[in-house]
Write an enzyme that holds these catalytic residues in place. Structure first.
Site, short mmCIF file in Angstrom:
data_model
loop_
_atom_site.label_atom_id
_atom_site.label_comp_id
_atom_site.label_asym_id
_atom_site.label_seq_id
_atom_site.Cartn_x
_atom_site.Cartn_y
_atom_site.Cartn_z
CD GLU A 218 -2.83 -1.34 2.44
OE1 GLU A 218 -4.29 -1.43 2.00
OE2 GLU A 218 -2.43 -0.91 3.48
CD GLU B 266 -5.12 -5.47 2.08
OE1 GLU B 266 -6.02 -4.53 2.61
OE2 GLU B 266 -3.90 -5.40 2.37
#
EC number: 3.2.1.23
Length: 619
Positions: free
Chosen positions: A181, A265
């Site tokens: 991320e 995710e």
């Protein structure tokens, strides 16, 4: 399109089970994931070895397989394995990562490895060892020699554990993530140029490649953050993206106008903070989005399929302007399809109906659950008695946890005054929760979450000011990750005057269960105290300790720190795995910080309480 999907799925489950002797191939090519040259879709679930007792790993992996999944994804937690500078543990109990990966393979699951070095994951410091903050010239998550030397050492140790577990070596690891991320961090740190950010992420990615990983790489970011997070040579995947059209457009933009398309995710629930409502998602919502992915040949990874528990001091915290810090709860249930205790939920059953095939195994039996008769607490000891056996560090100004060479737990700061002083006590550098005493009497609770950094105070002649401070978990997400010192990090001010000279600091890391054998009963109301008790079992099983009558603290059972509790909720119970209990005599120690009443017992119940939110008194 549906017909093509089911053909691919059928082909996947017809493939022979992967054993440690078979070397297979996994590649990303021609817009597909290819297993031995045949296209497949990845139906994965995130599950972290560190959040599940090692004896339960196989049960939880069987639960995943029975839900219809073909892969498990896991972060690797750097700070879980580098227990002190240069001291590594990949073998003890829950830390045996290689064993977890091998167990996944034995249960017919492939493995997606997410080594960081930054993982977020609502985990203490986002996975970084706290002592990195003591290294001169180190900037976490930046392009600097000290940090890159540390990441290289970590990757090297990690690779030594997993190199033979790649699919190219007959193992189950099919993909490895580069960083994590990073696009979010780039967006938050506008003070650093994109060029400098990219220099860092490229260097870390190169380290992963240089140490020898042979399987494909990927990145994982929000779809609007690919510019900062995508890396040449790694498949970009989009976290939380429900819009299939948008997903394909952005992946094509950063992946040579082709797939495969994956949501690394996919959130079937959400994370939880103390003092905030427990977020939930209906089974229908999760099933509907899963079906969209299936119908459009999108691979996915449920984050989380099973959350587990932040045992001990492993929970982290988010940074938030409203609260400064949002500490994560002990429970990492996540409203996931498999509950914190490993139970099949309605969400699990609905997803299983969607995902199962003729090859999907039956759901394993639920672990036994027991009620423990009320546990009598036969000793209560004032924390000051333990403090009296500790040699303090004495300095003119308060030191942080890191300066005291302490990572977790508590520090008792003490200052003797020869002259009276009164007025406003200001503790703007509180990290994170403090109870203030004058001559042993409680005068205030200060709390970073509620932004309560001051109180009125009156210190008479020859008095002692005590401030007992708890580290509630280092920030794991956001721009403040480089501001993660704990304890008192700024001057202590009373009535506008900086208080210096002979601050005594007593280290109370609570790394092990305190031994109360030689101590007598001395606990008092409104003083931090340790409770001790024993209980006898004729059978073992999972249970939940009911902490609704308690204030704030931690619990040890048979020497294991099962986590934090706090009366504000929404979590009011602590999950106690049956594999940590014994037939016969068991022990319990509770450290209660507030101690607003003397407790006589602690109870257990058969189901968790995770949605009971209560306001903190006086705040």
């Amino acid at each position: 399109m549906k017909k093509v999907y089911f053909i691919l799925l059928f082909n996947f489950f017809l493939l022979p089970s992967l054993t440690a002797q078979e070397k297979q191939t996994f590649a990303i090519n021609d817009g597909n994931f290819l297993l031995n040259g045949k296209p497949i879709q990845i139906h994965s679930g995130e599950m972290h070895y560190s959040r599940i007792p090692q004896p339960y790993w196989r049960h939880r992996l069987k639960m995943m397989k029975a839900m219809g999944l073909n892969a498990v994804a896991t972060y690797v937690f750097w700070n879980y394995h580098e227990v002190a500078p240069g001291i590594w543990d990949f073998k003890t109990g829950n830390k045996n990562l290689a064993e977890y990966i091998k167990t996944a393979q034995e249960e017919g699951l492939f493995v997606i490895l997410r080594p960081g070095p930054y993982v977020c994951a609502e985990w203490e410091f986002g996975g970084y060892p706290w002592f990195l903050q003591n290294v001169p010239n180190m900037i976490i998550r930046g392009h600097n020699a000290a940090y890159l030397a540390a990441t290289k050492a970590y990757f090297t140790e990690l690779y030594g554990q997993v190199k033979n577990l790649q699919i190219t070596k007959g193992g189950p690891i099919i993909m490895v993530q580069g960083e994590n991320e990073f696009g979010s961090y780039v967006a938050q740190r506008k003070d650093i140029s994109l060029e400098e950010h990219k220099k860092y992420s490229a260097a870390v990615f190169q380290q992963l490649k240089d140490i020898g990983f042979e399987v494909p790489f990927f990145t994982s970011d929000g779809s609007w953050l690919f510019e900062g997070g995508a890396l040449p040579g790694a498949l970009p995947t989009a976290n939380g993206e429900s819009d299939i059209t948008k997903l394909k457009i952005v992946v094509n933009q950063f992946n040579n106008n082709q797939g495969p398309y994956m949501v690394a995710e996919f959130y079937p629930g959400w994370l939880d903070h103390w003092a905030e409502p427990f977020p939930t998602q209906t089974p229908e919502q999760t099933v509907r989005q899963t079906k969209k992915y299936l119908d459009n040949q999108v691979s996915f990874n449920y984050y989380m399929v099973h959350g587990g528990t932040n045992f001990g001091f492993t929970s982290g915290a988010n940074y938030d302007k409203e609260h400064d810090i949002q500490p994560d709860m002990t429970s990492y249930d996540y409203d996931a399809p498999i509950s914190e205790a490993g139970w099949a939920t309605p969400k699990y059953n609905a997803l299983r109906e969607l995902l199962k095939t003729s090859e999907t195994p039956a759901v394993p039996e639920k672990m036994p659950v027991i009620a423990i008769p009320n546990i009598t607490l036969n000793k209560v000891v004032d924390l000051a008695d333990l403090k009296s056996k500790i040699t303090p560090v004495i300095e003119d100004n308060p030191l942080t946890f890191e300066q005291l060479n302490q990572g977790d737990g508590y520090v008792w700061y003490s200052k003797k005054f020869t002259q009276p002083i009164s007025g406003k006590l200001e503790l703007k550098g509180l990290r994170d929760y403090a109870i203030v005493y004058v001559n042993g009497k409680k005068v205030a609770e200060l709390n970073r979450y509620y932004k309560k950094y001051d109180c009125e105070i009156e210190v008479p002649f020859n008095a002692t000011l005590d401030i007992v401070i708890e580290n509630m978990g280092r920030i794991n997400y956001g721009s403040q990750i480089n501001a993660n010192n704990k304890g008192i990090i700024s001057p202590v001010i009373i009535n506008g005057e900086t208080i210096t000279g002979d601050w005594e600091m007593y280290k109370l890391p609570m790394a092990q269960e305190p031994d109360l054998t030689t101590y007598k009963n001395s606990g008092k109301i409104n003083r931090p105290a340790l409770y001790q008790g024993t209980f006898t079992l004729n059978k073992t099983g999972d249970t939940f300790l009911d902490m609704r009558d308690w204030g704030k603290g931690i619990v040890f059972v048979n020497g294991i720190n099962i986590g934090r509790y706090w009366s504000v909720g929404p979590q009011q119970t602590l999950y106690l795995p049956g594999c940590w209990l014994k037939k016969g005599k068991n022990s319990i120690v509770i450290f209660e910080q507030k101690n607003e009443t003397i407790q006589k017992e602690v109870k257990s119940i058969l189901t968790p309480i995770l949605e009971d939110l209560k306001p903190e008194k006086g705040l």
